[in-house]
Scaffold this active site. Sequence first.
Site: not given
Length: 188
Positions: A37, A66, A141-144, A162, A167-168
């Site tokens: 990356e 990303d 997952f993640g910051y959810d 969701k 955003h995705r």
Amino acid sequence: MSRDLTIVTSNVHKAREVAAFFGGSVDVRHVALDIPEIRSDDIEEIAREKARYAYDHLHVPLIVDDTAFSIDTLNGFPGPYAAYVLSSIGNMGILRLMEGTLDRNARFTTAIAFADDSGVVVFSGTISGRIITAPRGTSGFGYDPIFEVDGQTLAEIPLEEKSAISHRARALTAFRDWFMNRERTGRG
């Protein structure tokens, strides 16, 4: 033209979210590929370069994504370094950084890059919300669990819901519209 699409990610949760988003209208395959990356503050540039690399190795129509997680009071931190920050300090570290902060506005931006033999095209989507003071929810997952939109964290919202608002989802909607039109017309 084929309605096959490969998502290249090491994150199985993202692959499931993308497959759920298409709901069977596209055959979504998941490939985990270690992609170097580039370092950039431009999320679209990062996605574009990841897509080029993946296509050069796999030679199939594919998408990569990303995501940047930007917190206003932290001057946009962690931005495109969200995955690294999550693995380093986690959600509790973010909450500690924000202790006593009144401005809790934040946003996710996802850039999805599609690559095939005609080149790379990038689509992006953003969702705004706020950082809450303690994690809530068991989905996602993640910051959810710490990111709230309209009174619910992304971890409290079922995947189907969701997949419609995130955003995705916004980036995927732009991509899907372009991809399906391209498939119908046979143009790149």
